[in-house]
Enzyme design. Structure first.
Site, short mmCIF file in Angstrom:
data_model
loop_
_atom_site.label_atom_id
_atom_site.label_comp_id
_atom_site.label_asym_id
_atom_site.label_seq_id
_atom_site.Cartn_x
_atom_site.Cartn_y
_atom_site.Cartn_z
CG HIS A 240 76.23 58.32 7.22
ND1 HIS A 240 75.66 57.17 7.70
CD2 HIS A 240 77.45 57.96 6.75
CE1 HIS A 240 76.49 56.17 7.54
NE2 HIS A 240 77.58 56.62 6.95
NE ARG A 262 73.68 52.15 5.19
CZ ARG A 262 73.90 52.65 3.98
NH1 ARG A 262 73.38 52.07 2.92
NH2 ARG A 262 74.64 53.73 3.82
#
Length: 576
Positions: A240, A262
């Site tokens: 991640h 994001r």
């Protein structure tokens, strides 16, 4: 001295209580209420496992303009065409069934739009905003509701029991049961079962930075290897991109700051304050996890690292109040570590998150060993070379339910219990109990050496030289673990003993990852070889298989079957 073995019998034994395990228990009881179902877990049911830690959400095609075909294409293109396409199709179609089941049968509350429809947010690597969520605490919502339902039903619970080994039947007919350890007493327990589900989850905690809790040690994958089962795609370890970098000395380092940050427009910046993702991919921060992770590591290597060796994530440009409301859990997590996510900058680094590889299994979750089923992160093939964020919890619930239905059907066809192989029992007991009473040596030092070897040489950027170096290191660490012991004064909750057992499993699975990574001489998804940076011909794609035989790991490959769509083609008519 090995104590006598307690014996229990059950119709269905489920190893693990994450999304896959709990869904399997509920579906088994629904399909055949009279069956004796037992859930065994290393910790407490509903309080451990990776599903509970899911922040982002659940991918499913629900909204107008979306479709299962579109979800499928995103999944196989994100997986770089290594997916088992039939399994991927099952994922995207059955997710629509499971999300309604979660809401209407099990009582999950997901966020809604003003018109009452389910809200779906953006996640990286997808062409449609299809991630259903409960704020940024989706996993807690799902597991709490599933746990409540399991507690309401007649399901046996074996908490604080760790699985040691799969025990085959003496007559060679398949699996007889599982040798377990009652951690509360230190006594071994053989659980004989007519069907067993492997749903222990992955947990790549062999890396220096990792998201799962420390008790996750790839137990299911290690047991499968020792049982001679094939694992596919083991080189595909997902990192991640945004693990919290809180500095040394705190376990908060490595925990995830979810992808929705994001997706909502968060920026990644280097020590100069400059955004850099568009230098590597036109999608910027919304590129897939593998690309973002590699880009961060390159930026760090090029001398743009922040104070603790990472990069920054920034959300303040979206409005601090908006960020606090939308990402309450993330803001609070950062605040606990002294960081202001809503208005400031937070240091992050890629963190080992998910195993795309795992046990080879079929559409009914059956494996090559009769009476053994597998679901969730213990399995390989669904995600190919890269898992889309939000597809993980969908995978667990979809295939957990399928496994529960399949095990119920199998057990109802025949209720005989197989006798265990005495030699396999003796070997498993010797492996687990012989270390007791020997010098514990320096287990923390072995773990630190494992962290460094996997992070530096089998991490996000790989080379043949580094992988071969890791193989040598892992061989030495395996020998060190085999020599290490644990105190035998009190076997109840003997944490040194548990740590040694965890390390033994982690080293074995690390060796499988490394062997598969060395065998794949191209770059694909989460696997990036700096000495082979190009992706090989997609039309002739092959996946890796790892087996343990006679104490060594054998590597082979097999051709990917494009059963629904071939590279360069699409199921979407408007882009075909």
């Amino acid at each position: 001295m090995t104590p006598s073995v307690a014996v229990r019998e059950t119709d269905v034994l489920i190893l693990g209580s994450g999304g896959a395990g709990l869904f399997a228990a509920l579906h088994t009881k629904k399909a055949a209420p009279d069956l004796d179902v037992t859930v065994a877990v290393k910790g407490l049911i509903g309080k451990c496992g990776c599903t509970r830690m899911v922040q982002g959400g659940y991918n499913v095609a629900l909204a107008p303009g979306d479709s299962v075909e579109r979800h499928f294409m995103d999944t196989v293109e994100g997986g770089k065409w290594l997916n088992d396409q039939d399994l991927a199709w099952t994922l995207v179609t059955e997710a629509q069934v499971r999300i309604r089941e979660l809401e209407t049968e099990f009582g999950c509350f997901f966020d809604r739009n003003p018109d009452g429809s389910v809200h779906q947010k953006a996640f990286a690597g997808q062409t449609f905003d299809r991630t259903v969520h409960k704020g940024d605490l989706t996993g807690i919502e799902i597991i709490n509701r599933l746990m409540e339902q399991v507690w309401r039903r007649d399901v046996n619970r074996m908490e604080d029991h760790r699985a040691l080994d799969l025990i085959p039947a003496a007559d060679g007919s398949g699996l007889a049961g599982v040798l377990m350890l009652d951690m509360r007493t230190g006594v071994p327990v053989l659980v004989k079962a007519r069907a067993v589900l492997l749903a222990t989850g992955g947990g790549p905690t062999m890396y220096k930075y990792h998201t799962p809790s420390g008790d996750k040690s790839c137990d299911g994958l290690a047991m499968a290897l020792r049982a001679g089962l094939a694992l596919r795609d083991m080189e595909m370890v997902q990192f991640h991109p945004t693990g919290l970098l809180a500095g040394p000395g705190t376990r908060m380092t490595g925990t995830v700051l979810e992808e929705g940050l994001r997706g909502a427009g968060g920026w990644l910046t280097d020590r100069t304050g400059s955004r850099f993702m568009h230098l590597y991919d036109p999608r910027g921060e919304r590129a897939t996890r593998d690309i973002v992770s590699r880009s961060i590591m390159r930026r760090i290597r090029d001398g743009y690292a922040t104070a603790h060796g990472g990069v920054h994530i920034e959300m303040g440009h979206l409005g601090p109040d908006h960020v606090r409301k939308t990402f309450k859990g993330m803001v609070e997590r950062c605040a606990d570590c002294g960081f202001d996510l809503a208005g400031g900058r937070v240091e992050v680094i890629p963190t080992a998150h998910y195993m795309m590889g795992g046990v080879v299994f079929g559409g009914n979750c059956g494996t090559a060993m009769p009476r053994l089923y597998a679901a969730g992160e213990d399995t390989g093939g669904v995600h190919g070379a890269n898992r889309l964020g939000g597809n993980g919890v969908a995978n667990s619930t979809v295939f957990g339910g399928i496994a529960g239905d399949a095990m119920a059907r199998e057990v109802e066809r025949g209720r005989t219990l197989a006798d265990p192989d005495p030699a396999a029992m003796e070997h498993a007991l010797e492996r687990a109990f012989s270390p007791l009473g020997r010098d514990a040596r320096d287990l923390p030092a072995i773990r630190e050496a494992l962290y460094e070897a996997m992070w530096n040489d089998v991490g996000i950027l790989r080379t043949a030289q580094g992988l071969k170096r890791a193989q040598e290191t892992l061989g030495a660490l395996g020998d060190a673990v085999s020599r290490a012991g644990a105190p035998d004064g009190d076997r109840r909750y003997n944490l040194t003993w548990m740590d040694r057992l965890n390390l033994e499993n982690l080293v074995l699975v690390s060796q499988a990852i490394t062997a598969a990574a060395l065998a794949r001489e191209d770059s694909r998804g989460a696997h990036f070889r700096e000495d082979f940076p190009e992706t090989s011909d997609l039309d002739t794609s092959r996946y890796t298989l790892v087996r343990q035989a006679a104490g060594r790991l054998d590597i082979s490959t097999a051709a990917v079957a494009f059963t629904r769509v071939a590279p360069g083609q699409s199921l979407l008519k408007d882009v075909a």
